[in-house]
Design a protein around this motif. Structure first.
Motif, PDB file in Angstrom:
ATOM      1  N   LEU A  18       0.823  -1.205   0.000  1.00  0.00           N
ATOM      2  CA  LEU A  18       0.000   0.000   0.000  1.00  0.00           C
ATOM      3  C   LEU A  18       0.859   1.258   0.000  1.00  0.00           C
ATOM      4  CD1 LEU A  18      -2.663  -1.164   2.615  1.00  0.00           C
ATOM      5  CD2 LEU A  18      -2.684  -1.432   0.121  1.00  0.00           C
ATOM      6  N   ARG A  19       0.522   2.165  -0.912  1.00  0.00           N
ATOM      7  CA  ARG A  19       1.236   3.427  -1.056  1.00  0.00           C
ATOM      8  C   ARG A  19       0.283   4.614  -0.964  1.00  0.00           C
ATOM      9  NH1 ARG A  19       3.763  -0.465  -3.724  1.00  0.00           N
ATOM     10  NH2 ARG A  19       6.031  -0.498  -3.796  1.00  0.00           N
ATOM     11  N   ASN A  20      -0.851   4.364  -0.339  1.00  0.00           N
ATOM     12  CA  ASN A  20      -1.887   5.368  -0.215  1.00  0.00           C
ATOM     13  C   ASN A  20      -2.327   5.418   1.244  1.00  0.00           C
ATOM     14  OD1 ASN A  20      -4.941   5.899  -0.047  1.00  0.00           O
ATOM     15  ND2 ASN A  20      -4.417   6.746  -2.058  1.00  0.00           N
ATOM     16  N   ARG A  21      -2.332   6.598   1.820  1.00  0.00           N
ATOM     17  CA  ARG A  21      -2.641   6.746   3.249  1.00  0.00           C
ATOM     18  C   ARG A  21      -4.047   6.267   3.600  1.00  0.00           C
ATOM     19  NH1 ARG A  21       0.496  12.417   3.396  1.00  0.00           N
ATOM     20  NH2 ARG A  21       2.550  11.507   3.803  1.00  0.00           N
ATOM     21  N   SER A  22      -5.007   6.524   2.739  1.00  0.00           N
ATOM     22  CA  SER A  22      -6.378   6.061   3.000  1.00  0.00           C
ATOM     23  C   SER A  22      -6.436   4.541   3.033  1.00  0.00           C
ATOM     24  CB  SER A  22      -7.338   6.600   1.935  1.00  0.00           C
ATOM     25  OG  SER A  22      -7.414   8.006   2.016  1.00  0.00           O
ATOM     26  N   GLU A  23      -5.715   3.894   2.124  1.00  0.00           N
ATOM     27  CA  GLU A  23      -5.683   2.427   2.115  1.00  0.00           C
ATOM     28  C   GLU A  23      -5.019   1.876   3.380  1.00  0.00           C
ATOM     29  OE1 GLU A  23      -5.513   1.184  -2.598  1.00  0.00           O
ATOM     30  OE2 GLU A  23      -3.622   1.584  -1.562  1.00  0.00           O
ATOM     31  N   ILE A  24      -3.991   2.538   3.854  1.00  0.00           N
ATOM     32  CA  ILE A  24      -3.301   2.082   5.063  1.00  0.00           C
ATOM     33  C   ILE A  24      -4.238   2.187   6.265  1.00  0.00           C
ATOM     34  CG2 ILE A  24      -1.366   2.519   6.630  1.00  0.00           C
ATOM     35  CD1 ILE A  24       0.200   3.497   4.088  1.00  0.00           C
ATOM     36  N   ARG A  25      -4.958   3.287   6.380  1.00  0.00           N
ATOM     37  CA  ARG A  25      -5.934   3.430   7.469  1.00  0.00           C
ATOM     38  C   ARG A  25      -7.016   2.353   7.354  1.00  0.00           C
ATOM     39  NH1 ARG A  25      -5.058   8.967   6.283  1.00  0.00           N
ATOM     40  NH2 ARG A  25      -6.920   9.007   4.978  1.00  0.00           N
ATOM     41  N   LEU A  26      -7.475   2.112   6.147  1.00  0.00           N
ATOM     42  CA  LEU A  26      -8.490   1.086   5.917  1.00  0.00           C
ATOM     43  C   LEU A  26      -7.957  -0.297   6.287  1.00  0.00           C
ATOM     44  CD1 LEU A  26     -11.235   0.178   4.949  1.00  0.00           C
ATOM     45  CD2 LEU A  26     -10.354   0.220   2.601  1.00  0.00           C
ATOM     46  N   LEU A  27      -6.705  -0.567   5.953  1.00  0.00           N
ATOM     47  CA  LEU A  27      -6.112  -1.858   6.299  1.00  0.00           C
ATOM     48  C   LEU A  27      -6.107  -2.063   7.812  1.00  0.00           C
ATOM     49  CD1 LEU A  27      -4.704  -4.513   5.534  1.00  0.00           C
ATOM     50  CD2 LEU A  27      -2.525  -3.259   5.644  1.00  0.00           C
ATOM     51  N   VAL A  28      -5.770  -1.039   8.562  1.00  0.00           N
ATOM     52  CA  VAL A  28      -5.760  -1.151  10.026  1.00  0.00           C
ATOM     53  C   VAL A  28      -7.166  -1.487  10.528  1.00  0.00           C
ATOM     54  CG1 VAL A  28      -5.421   0.089  12.203  1.00  0.00           C
ATOM     55  CG2 VAL A  28      -3.766   0.363  10.335  1.00  0.00           C
ATOM     56  N   CYS A  29      -8.174  -0.771  10.052  1.00  0.00           N
ATOM     57  CA  CYS A  29      -9.558  -1.052  10.470  1.00  0.00           C
ATOM     58  C   CYS A  29      -9.969  -2.461  10.054  1.00  0.00           C
ATOM     59  CB  CYS A  29     -10.523  -0.031   9.873  1.00  0.00           C
ATOM     60  SG  CYS A  29     -10.364   1.612  10.574  1.00  0.00           S
ATOM     61  N   TYR A  30      -9.611  -2.845   8.835  1.00  0.00           N
ATOM     62  CA  TYR A  30      -9.954  -4.177   8.342  1.00  0.00           C
ATOM     63  C   TYR A  30      -9.303  -5.260   9.210  1.00  0.00           C
ATOM     64  CZ  TYR A  30     -10.187  -8.372   5.591  1.00  0.00           C
ATOM     65  OH  TYR A  30     -10.400  -9.678   5.196  1.00  0.00           O
ATOM     66  N   LEU A  31      -8.009  -5.089   9.485  1.00  0.00           N
ATOM     67  CA  LEU A  31      -7.284  -6.079  10.299  1.00  0.00           C
ATOM     68  C   LEU A  31      -7.924  -6.242  11.667  1.00  0.00           C
ATOM     69  CD1 LEU A  31      -3.447  -5.554   9.884  1.00  0.00           C
ATOM     70  CD2 LEU A  31      -4.697  -7.691   9.804  1.00  0.00           C
ATOM     71  N   LEU A  32      -8.178  -5.132  12.333  1.00  0.00           N
ATOM     72  CA  LEU A  32      -8.749  -5.198  13.675  1.00  0.00           C
ATOM     73  C   LEU A  32     -10.156  -5.788  13.653  1.00  0.00           C
ATOM     74  CD1 LEU A  32      -7.429  -1.825  15.121  1.00  0.00           C
ATOM     75  CD2 LEU A  32      -6.597  -4.140  15.630  1.00  0.00           C
ATOM     76  N   SER A  33     -10.896  -5.545  12.595  1.00  0.00           N
ATOM     77  CA  SER A  33     -12.232  -6.128  12.467  1.00  0.00           C
ATOM     78  C   SER A  33     -12.152  -7.616  12.160  1.00  0.00           C
ATOM     79  CB  SER A  33     -13.016  -5.427  11.356  1.00  0.00           C
ATOM     80  OG  SER A  33     -13.224  -4.089  11.677  1.00  0.00           O
ATOM     81  N   ALA A  34     -11.259  -7.995  11.258  1.00  0.00           N
ATOM     82  CA  ALA A  34     -11.144  -9.392  10.848  1.00  0.00           C
ATOM     83  C   ALA A  34     -10.622 -10.275  11.973  1.00  0.00           C
ATOM     84  CB  ALA A  34     -10.225  -9.510   9.624  1.00  0.00           C
ATOM     85  N   LEU A  53       3.804  -4.560   3.526  1.00  0.00           N
ATOM     86  CA  LEU A  53       2.527  -4.047   3.032  1.00  0.00           C
ATOM     87  C   LEU A  53       2.359  -2.547   3.186  1.00  0.00           C
ATOM     88  CD1 LEU A  53       0.218  -6.911   4.337  1.00  0.00           C
ATOM     89  CD2 LEU A  53       1.192  -6.616   2.045  1.00  0.00           C
ATOM     90  N   ALA A  54       3.153  -1.922   4.055  1.00  0.00           N
ATOM     91  CA  ALA A  54       3.060  -0.472   4.256  1.00  0.00           C
ATOM     92  C   ALA A  54       4.359   0.022   4.883  1.00  0.00           C
ATOM     93  CB  ALA A  54       1.869  -0.117   5.147  1.00  0.00           C
ATOM     94  N   ASN A  55       4.597   1.297   4.754  1.00  0.00           N
ATOM     95  CA  ASN A  55       5.767   1.941   5.344  1.00  0.00           C
ATOM     96  C   ASN A  55       5.566   2.081   6.851  1.00  0.00           C
ATOM     97  OD1 ASN A  55       6.816   4.832   6.295  1.00  0.00           O
ATOM     98  ND2 ASN A  55       8.251   4.027   4.761  1.00  0.00           N
ATOM     99  N   PHE A  56       6.617   1.859   7.626  1.00  0.00           N
ATOM    100  CA  PHE A  56       6.566   1.915   9.086  1.00  0.00           C
ATOM    101  C   PHE A  56       5.985   3.234   9.591  1.00  0.00           C
ATOM    102  CE2 PHE A  56       8.576   3.236  13.071  1.00  0.00           C
ATOM    103  CZ  PHE A  56       8.254   2.172  13.903  1.00  0.00           C
TER     104      PHE A  56
END
Length: 193
Positions: A18-34, A53-56
């Motif tokens: 992921l190279r998009n900040r919105s996608e990174i935020r979405l990934l965090v929400c998705y991970l915590l939900s999943a 998958l994302a920059n530190f």
């Protein structure tokens, strides 16, 4: 949310990450939900970064933003501070999860679950390494849960490197060692032994 521009740092991000900040935020929400369980911040960060998958820095900034906006909250997980998705974070993840590539979602969830298991194993089970004068080490394994000590085993290994290797392997799956030893010790002896 703009999911089409590359607006995030990409150092350490592999192809397909992921190279998009919105996608990174979405990934965090998705991970915590999943995962649907409290996840230590370090576990989440190490899972995503470990898979490239994302920059530190972008990931940590995304987590801070999600905490600030109320999409993610902190929770106590047995004395350890962890993260969980709020209803708003879960709703966002449900609506937009298909925006993230399936491979990214699967890699992130699998890595997070693996690291959560390892973190739990490290909290519940202990390995003590004692260096010996001959250069070898005694390694003591302690397998327990909240109420019962299931096994305490001390074994000799040739050097510190081997001690660290057996330590890491034990913590990866302590029950496997216990089950193997129990199986070997409870197997009926063959005739003539």
């Amino acid at each position: 949310m703009d999911f089409h521009s590359f607006d995030a740092f990409n150092a350490g991000v592999k192809a397909g990450g992921l190279r998009n900040r919105s996608e990174i935020r979405l990934l965090v929400c998705y991970l915590l939900s999943a995962v649907d369980a409290p996840v230590e911040r370090d576990v989440l960060v190490n899972a995503v970064i470990g898979e490239g998958l994302a920059n530190f820095f972008e990931l940590n900034e995304a987590i801070d933003e999600l905490l600030h906006t109320g999409n993610v909250q902190t929770a106590d997980d047995g004395g350890v501070e962890a993260l969980t998705a709020t209803d708003a974070g879960r709703h966002s993840a449900e609506l937009l999860e298909t925006t993230l590539p399936r491979s990214v979602r699967e890699q992130a969830v699998n890595a997070t679950l693996r690291l959560m298991k390892l973190a739990r194993n490290r909290r519940q089970n202990h390995v003590q390494i004692d260096a010996l004068p001959d250069g070898g080490c005694n390694v003591t394994f302690l397998l327990k849960d909240e109420k019962t000590e299931w096994m305490r085993l001390t074994m000799y290994v040739a050097d510190r490197l081997q001690a660290e290797t057996v330590r890491a392997n034990f913590l990866e799956d302590p029950v496997k060692l216990y089950a193997g030893i129990l199986d070997a010790l409870t197997k009926p002896a063959s005739p003539g032994e």
